[in-house]
Design a protein around this motif. Structure first.
Motif, PDB file in Angstrom:
ATOM      1  N   LYS A 146       0.841  -1.205   0.000  1.00 53.51           N
ATOM      2  CA  LYS A 146       0.000   0.000   0.000  1.00 53.51           C
ATOM      3  C   LYS A 146       0.876   1.256   0.000  1.00 53.51           C
ATOM      4  O   LYS A 146       0.607   2.211  -0.736  1.00 53.51           O
ATOM      5  CB  LYS A 146      -0.954   0.023   1.192  1.00 53.51           C
ATOM      6  CG  LYS A 146      -1.835   1.267   1.160  1.00 53.51           C
ATOM      7  CD  LYS A 146      -2.875   1.310   2.231  1.00 53.51           C
ATOM      8  CE  LYS A 146      -3.668   2.607   2.068  1.00 53.51           C
ATOM      9  NZ  LYS A 146      -4.672   2.807   3.039  1.00 53.51           N
TER      10      LYS A 146
ATOM     11  N   GLY B 130      -7.402   1.058  -0.751  1.00 53.85           N
ATOM     12  CA  GLY B 130      -7.834   0.580   0.554  1.00 53.85           C
ATOM     13  C   GLY B 130      -7.306  -0.819   0.811  1.00 53.85           C
ATOM     14  O   GLY B 130      -6.705  -1.442  -0.058  1.00 53.85           O
ATOM     15  N   VAL B 131      -7.518  -1.285   2.011  1.00 52.16           N
ATOM     16  CA  VAL B 131      -7.101  -2.624   2.393  1.00 52.16           C
ATOM     17  C   VAL B 131      -8.324  -3.360   2.915  1.00 52.16           C
ATOM     18  O   VAL B 131      -8.996  -2.898   3.833  1.00 52.16           O
ATOM     19  CB  VAL B 131      -6.000  -2.580   3.480  1.00 52.16           C
ATOM     20  CG1 VAL B 131      -5.648  -3.979   3.945  1.00 52.16           C
ATOM     21  CG2 VAL B 131      -4.769  -1.859   2.966  1.00 52.16           C
ATOM     22  N   ASP B 132      -8.590  -4.519   2.335  1.00 55.92           N
ATOM     23  CA  ASP B 132      -9.688  -5.374   2.775  1.00 55.92           C
ATOM     24  C   ASP B 132      -9.124  -6.315   3.840  1.00 55.92           C
ATOM     25  O   ASP B 132      -8.527  -7.350   3.529  1.00 55.92           O
ATOM     26  CB  ASP B 132     -10.223  -6.155   1.571  1.00 55.92           C
ATOM     27  CG  ASP B 132     -11.361  -7.089   1.916  1.00 55.92           C
ATOM     28  OD1 ASP B 132     -11.597  -7.355   3.112  1.00 55.92           O
ATOM     29  OD2 ASP B 132     -12.012  -7.582   0.975  1.00 55.92           O
ATOM     30  N   LEU B 133      -9.275  -5.936   5.104  1.00 56.41           N
ATOM     31  CA  LEU B 133      -8.670  -6.699   6.196  1.00 56.41           C
ATOM     32  C   LEU B 133      -9.222  -8.123   6.295  1.00 56.41           C
ATOM     33  O   LEU B 133      -8.500  -9.033   6.697  1.00 56.41           O
ATOM     34  CB  LEU B 133      -8.814  -5.961   7.512  1.00 56.41           C
ATOM     35  CG  LEU B 133      -7.944  -4.708   7.630  1.00 56.41           C
ATOM     36  CD1 LEU B 133      -8.196  -3.995   8.955  1.00 56.41           C
ATOM     37  CD2 LEU B 133      -6.470  -5.057   7.492  1.00 56.41           C
ATOM     38  N   ALA B 134     -10.471  -8.329   5.929  1.00 54.86           N
ATOM     39  CA  ALA B 134     -11.025  -9.687   5.958  1.00 54.86           C
ATOM     40  C   ALA B 134     -10.296 -10.572   4.942  1.00 54.86           C
ATOM     41  O   ALA B 134      -9.964 -11.733   5.230  1.00 54.86           O
ATOM     42  CB  ALA B 134     -12.523  -9.663   5.668  1.00 54.86           C
ATOM     43  N   ALA B 135     -10.015 -10.005   3.758  1.00 55.65           N
ATOM     44  CA  ALA B 135      -9.278 -10.768   2.735  1.00 55.65           C
ATOM     45  C   ALA B 135      -7.832 -11.010   3.180  1.00 55.65           C
ATOM     46  O   ALA B 135      -7.287 -12.098   2.970  1.00 55.65           O
ATOM     47  CB  ALA B 135      -9.306 -10.024   1.404  1.00 55.65           C
ATOM     48  N   VAL B 136      -7.218 -10.013   3.804  1.00 54.91           N
ATOM     49  CA  VAL B 136      -5.845 -10.168   4.299  1.00 54.91           C
ATOM     50  C   VAL B 136      -5.819 -11.261   5.364  1.00 54.91           C
ATOM     51  O   VAL B 136      -4.954 -12.140   5.352  1.00 54.91           O
ATOM     52  CB  VAL B 136      -5.299  -8.836   4.864  1.00 54.91           C
ATOM     53  CG1 VAL B 136      -3.972  -9.049   5.580  1.00 54.91           C
ATOM     54  CG2 VAL B 136      -5.162  -7.808   3.756  1.00 54.91           C
ATOM     55  N   ASN B 137      -6.769 -11.221   6.285  1.00 53.28           N
ATOM     56  CA  ASN B 137      -6.827 -12.217   7.348  1.00 53.28           C
ATOM     57  C   ASN B 137      -7.035 -13.624   6.777  1.00 53.28           C
ATOM     58  O   ASN B 137      -6.405 -14.585   7.235  1.00 53.28           O
ATOM     59  CB  ASN B 137      -7.929 -11.871   8.348  1.00 53.28           C
ATOM     60  CG  ASN B 137      -7.837 -12.702   9.601  1.00 53.28           C
ATOM     61  OD1 ASN B 137      -6.753 -12.885  10.146  1.00 53.28           O
ATOM     62  ND2 ASN B 137      -8.963 -13.218  10.054  1.00 53.28           N
TER      63      ASN B 137
ATOM     64  N   ARG C 199      -6.106 -14.662   3.855  1.00 52.74           N
ATOM     65  CA  ARG C 199      -4.826 -15.036   3.233  1.00 52.74           C
ATOM     66  C   ARG C 199      -3.824 -15.483   4.288  1.00 52.74           C
ATOM     67  O   ARG C 199      -3.128 -16.489   4.126  1.00 52.74           O
ATOM     68  CB  ARG C 199      -4.274 -13.855   2.432  1.00 52.74           C
ATOM     69  CG  ARG C 199      -2.911 -14.107   1.811  1.00 52.74           C
ATOM     70  CD  ARG C 199      -2.529 -12.975   0.861  1.00 52.74           C
ATOM     71  NE  ARG C 199      -1.128 -12.902   0.524  1.00 52.74           N
ATOM     72  CZ  ARG C 199      -0.438 -13.810  -0.170  1.00 52.74           C
ATOM     73  NH1 ARG C 199      -1.026 -14.905  -0.584  1.00 52.74           N
ATOM     74  NH2 ARG C 199       0.832 -13.629  -0.441  1.00 52.74           N
TER      75      ARG C 199
END
Length: 150
Positions: A57, A80-87, A89
């Motif tokens: 980012k 932006g950052v999709d924290l649900a997708a990061v989590n 992963r």
């Protein structure tokens, strides 16, 4: 054959199990938290993934200096950052690495026991499973590799 019992499936435990097996030992690895330990499942792998996301980012945001433009209003905050997708992963990476380590241990002949270990004398280790069942292992060598907590 030397009987080796290891309590703890983090890096210290699983590496010792691999070496013990490769040297001809009969190795039992007792672990209750998941092979790879906190290093793989909750600390190193997840934190490195979060660092990589933050770095990506930051690099995109710094692209403005290189002439990159974001949208019609040149809004750099559009990234932006999709924290649900990061989590998701992070969980997938950690579980995949844990599974790879588990498979390698099994390939090398290490017996994996899901439970918590405790000593019952100098040369005996008891593994207690989550359901309360117990199994005893005689050990010529026992290693405690339970890691650390902050």
């Amino acid at each position: 054959m030397t009987r080796v019992v290891i309590i703890g499936g983090g890096p210290g435990g699983y590496e010792a199990a691999l070496v013990g097996s490769q040297l001809g030992g009969e190795v039992v690895l007792i672990d209750s938290d998941g092979i790879g330990g906190s290093a793989v499942l909750s600390d190193c792998v997840p934190s490195k993934t979060l660092v990589a996301v933050a770095d990506a980012k930051t690099r995109v945001m710094e692209g403005h200096e290189l002439g990159l433009r974001f949208g019609p209003d040149d809004d750099r905050e559009v990234v932006g950052v999709d924290l649900a997708a990061v989590n998701a992963r992070i969980k997938n990476l950690a579980l995949a690495q844990s599974s790879d380590i588990r498979e390698k241990l099994i390939e090398e002949g290490v017996r994996l026991v899901d439970g918590r270990g405790r000593f019952d004398g100098e040369h005996r280790v008891i593994a207690t499973a989550a359901d309360g069942t117990e199994e005893a292992f005689d050990a010529d060598i026992a290693l405690i590799a339970t890691g650390a907590r902050p």
